[in-house]
Design an enzyme around this catalytic site. Structure first.
Site, mmCIF file in Angstrom:
data_model
loop_
_atom_site.group_PDB
_atom_site.id
_atom_site.type_symbol
_atom_site.label_atom_id
_atom_site.label_comp_id
_atom_site.label_asym_id
_atom_site.label_seq_id
_atom_site.Cartn_x
_atom_site.Cartn_y
_atom_site.Cartn_z
ATOM 1 N NE ARG B 118 -3.949 -2.145 2.160
ATOM 2 C CZ ARG B 118 -3.806 -3.078 3.083
ATOM 3 N NH1 ARG B 118 -2.913 -2.928 4.038
ATOM 4 N NH2 ARG B 118 -4.573 -4.147 3.070
ATOM 5 C CE LYS B 140 -1.746 12.961 -14.945
ATOM 6 N NZ LYS B 140 -2.304 13.150 -16.304
ATOM 7 C CD GLU B 182 5.043 14.497 -23.759
ATOM 8 O OE1 GLU B 182 4.461 15.575 -23.520
ATOM 9 O OE2 GLU B 182 4.465 13.389 -23.725
ATOM 10 C CE LYS B 224 4.299 16.525 -15.584
ATOM 11 N NZ LYS B 224 4.317 15.234 -16.261
ATOM 12 C CD GLU B 234 -5.065 15.227 -15.934
ATOM 13 O OE1 GLU B 234 -3.919 14.787 -15.795
ATOM 14 O OE2 GLU B 234 -5.808 14.937 -16.855
ATOM 15 N NE ARG B 238 -0.233 16.151 -13.550
ATOM 16 C CZ ARG B 238 0.499 15.457 -12.702
ATOM 17 N NH1 ARG B 238 0.338 15.619 -11.403
ATOM 18 N NH2 ARG B 238 1.380 14.595 -13.129
ATOM 19 C CG ASN B 242 -3.542 15.072 -20.587
ATOM 20 O OD1 ASN B 242 -2.542 14.389 -20.418
ATOM 21 N ND2 ASN B 242 -4.462 15.238 -19.650
ATOM 22 C CG HIS B 245 -0.766 13.473 -24.138
ATOM 23 N ND1 HIS B 245 -0.081 14.585 -24.589
ATOM 24 C CD2 HIS B 245 0.147 12.751 -23.413
ATOM 25 C CE1 HIS B 245 1.165 14.550 -24.131
ATOM 26 N NE2 HIS B 245 1.330 13.453 -23.422
ATOM 27 C CG HIS B 249 -2.958 8.485 -24.713
ATOM 28 N ND1 HIS B 249 -3.474 8.935 -23.519
ATOM 29 C CD2 HIS B 249 -1.616 8.606 -24.608
ATOM 30 C CE1 HIS B 249 -2.469 9.317 -22.738
ATOM 31 N NE2 HIS B 249 -1.342 9.131 -23.376
ATOM 32 C CG HIS B 262 3.926 8.999 -24.944
ATOM 33 N ND1 HIS B 262 2.554 8.950 -24.962
ATOM 34 C CD2 HIS B 262 4.263 10.105 -24.228
ATOM 35 C CE1 HIS B 262 2.077 9.993 -24.280
ATOM 36 N NE2 HIS B 262 3.091 10.697 -23.828
#
Lengths: 360, 360
Positions: B118, B140, B182, B224, B234, B238, B242, B245, B249, B262
């Site tokens: 955890r 992330k 990026e 960033k 987010e 934030r 994307n 993206h 994606h 990517h």
């Protein structure tokens, strides 16, 4: 209906306890954020309660997924069935998951909610005594690894916990007893008055008298909520809940998940901790006899598997793999007295080995 | 060495940027809590940097696990190899994981650290430009599902990020370009001055001039870190990261993970967003040409796969499955101007379809 609150700042949430709460749409509505609801349940609970549970979410787009039943399915593979459903049906970040079932369903659904899209909401609807008094409260979620219980998981608090005590009417006797192990645990670790109440009322609980059950659930949840509020992520105090669990988890893993119920492992494991506490001079023989008698009256095992089934070495190996271990020391929850537990890694190793040898 | 800080209250952490930082034991020591360290890397990076990385943790009990390399292995199955190692070697809650590699290794190691027992600590040691400027900062973490990228994960911040710019000397040209996608993104969404700097210096970056690279990395990380500090999970701002993206994606998933890098998906996807922003009247033809020229100079694809390879319907289906969707609307990051992005679900559907048709 009784309402308790788990006080965790902006993540505080209510626990509702009462008869027939499951179908209550007005009760749960404020705790559903978006429109998409996925009920996660298992093959045992679905025929009994899935339709009733769906009624409570009739105003939403409600879907369900039915997992195989049993601790042996509490793993990443089964968890993936939940993700398949969520992603296949295009659930988004505003969705809500409902855990409808016992501790395994609660832990897996909670972890699915923690990990899906990096975190969505969920509601606990526990249907076993064990999950009602323990696992549905406090936000511990996760799955097992072949080498250890709950090794993979997250702290993720539910939006609310709905405990419908009527669900206990369909619970198998063996499952009811397993739940009582965790109830007795609260008495042992922090609530001597409750321990005495249990000594006076254990047969009423086994007979499923609604008032007695409601009281035991409420008091257990209150005991748990008090400590979770002080130590959400188990930096200290919360570890007391693990009385009997380091021994018990070793039994569950060693015998193969699903053979021993979690509560049965906790019962035998607690008695191992009690015996060791006696060896350390904390408890008297009279204390040990008294505690053993309560577990026995609750129809719970007080001895772990035999040496032939599980050697001391195997026991120690599995205990050393448990999460409570830090830097090689097996940390144990032991008792100072009935109603007072403590966590320690500072004990003579031979007393642990003597416990594993003698208490069989 | 440059040091930036990601300001997140008691979870704040430093980003160290400099040449030859990887072997620096004194630098990382304060960020390792217990004695157990597991370096997670892949088959490409291990022969180059694993031994050097191990030296930095020579004072600890350091182990390593080498995963297969590629986005196609960023899944629960590969993640389980990390858990097998952690549990098999009896790592406890005080351990530290080291992510040594690109974005895939960083995301998977971070999620392993989030979920193991955890939550345990981890350190990012990104070895690709893309991971140095983007994925190693901000917490992330996650893995892919066959139907969508990063669908399963957690927000889990590292203890520190160590960016050794020397690692870029061994990076393939194609990977370097993917990272520049990026970098250009930061200019497009919030930093018009940086966009102009990139127009003046893109060939220096492709030639791996150390000063230019160090500046681009520092400025990207600062851009960033500023936004992550304001919106860790987010909730709003934030999402601007994307840009490109949701389209990208879909390209990555639609063509099969690993085919398109990517950054390549982000480049073509950003141009789709640029084209749509032009259709909406936000950008001029001159803006579009200027942005396209920069991506092209960075040796990045500006067009998505052909209609034959990926139909509009397939594109839309995959975009609708992306995390940015809420209640059925595909939310997109579009541009108001070069250096100013916004998130919206409020646009004529036919303009999205026209973009998918025209920009091929």
């Amino acid at each position: 209906m009784k309402t308790l609150t788990v006080e965790l700042g902006d993540r505080s949430y209510p626990i509702f306890i009462g008869q027939g709460l499951m179908g209550d749409a007005e009760l749960v509505k404020p705790y559903v954020k978006g429109q998409q609801v996925l009920i996660v349940t298992n093959t045992t609970v679905a025929p009994l309660y899935l339709e009733k549970c769906k009624q409570a979410f009739a105003d939403f787009n409600v879907q369900s997924v039915v997992l195989p039943d049993g601790e042996e399915y509490k793993n990443l593979e089964t968890l993936n069935l939940v993700f398949d459903e969520l992603i296949g049906k295009r659930f988004d970040r505003s969705c809500t998951l409902i855990a409808l079932g016992g501790g395994v369903i609660g832990d897996m659904t909670g972890f699915a909610a923690a990990a899906f899209q990096r975190g969505v909401n969920f509601i606990q609807m526990p249907t076993t005594l064990l999950s009602q008094v323990d696992s549905s409260v406090g936000g511990k979620t996760g799955v097992n690894h072949p080498l250890g219980k709950n090794m993979i998981g997250a702290f993720h608090q539910p939006e609310c916990v709905v405990i419908d005590t009527e669900t206990l009417n369909t619970l198998e006797d063996r499952q009811l007893s397993a739940g009582l192990a965790e109830v007795i645990k609260y008495g042992l670790i922090q609530d001597p008055e409750f321990f005495e109440w249990l000594e006076a009322n254990i047969e009423k609980l086994l007979a499923r008298e609604p008032e007695a059950l409601a009281y035991a659930i409420e008091r257990s949840c209150q005991d748990k909520a008090d400590i979770v509020a002080k130590d959400e992520k188990e930096a200290g105090l919360r570890a007391l809940f693990n009385l009997g669990h380091t021994f018990g988890h070793a039994i569950e893993a060693g015998m193969g998940y699903g053979k021993w119920l979690h509560g049965e492992g906790v019962s035998a494991g607690s008695m191992q901790a009690v015996y060791m506490s006696k060896l350390l001079g904390n408890l008297t023989q009279a204390d040990e006899t008294r505690i053993q008698a309560l577990f026995e009256r609750a129809k719970l095992p007080i001895l772990p598997p035999s040496v032939a089934e599980m050697s001391n070495d195997k026991f120690l190996g599995l205990m050393a793999g448990d999460k409570k271990v830090q830097a090689g020391t097996i940390r144990l929850v032991l008792l100072k007295s009935i109603g007072q537990a403590y966590v320690t890694g500072d004990y003579p190793q031979e007393l642990l080995e003597k416990t594993l040898t003698d208490w069989r």
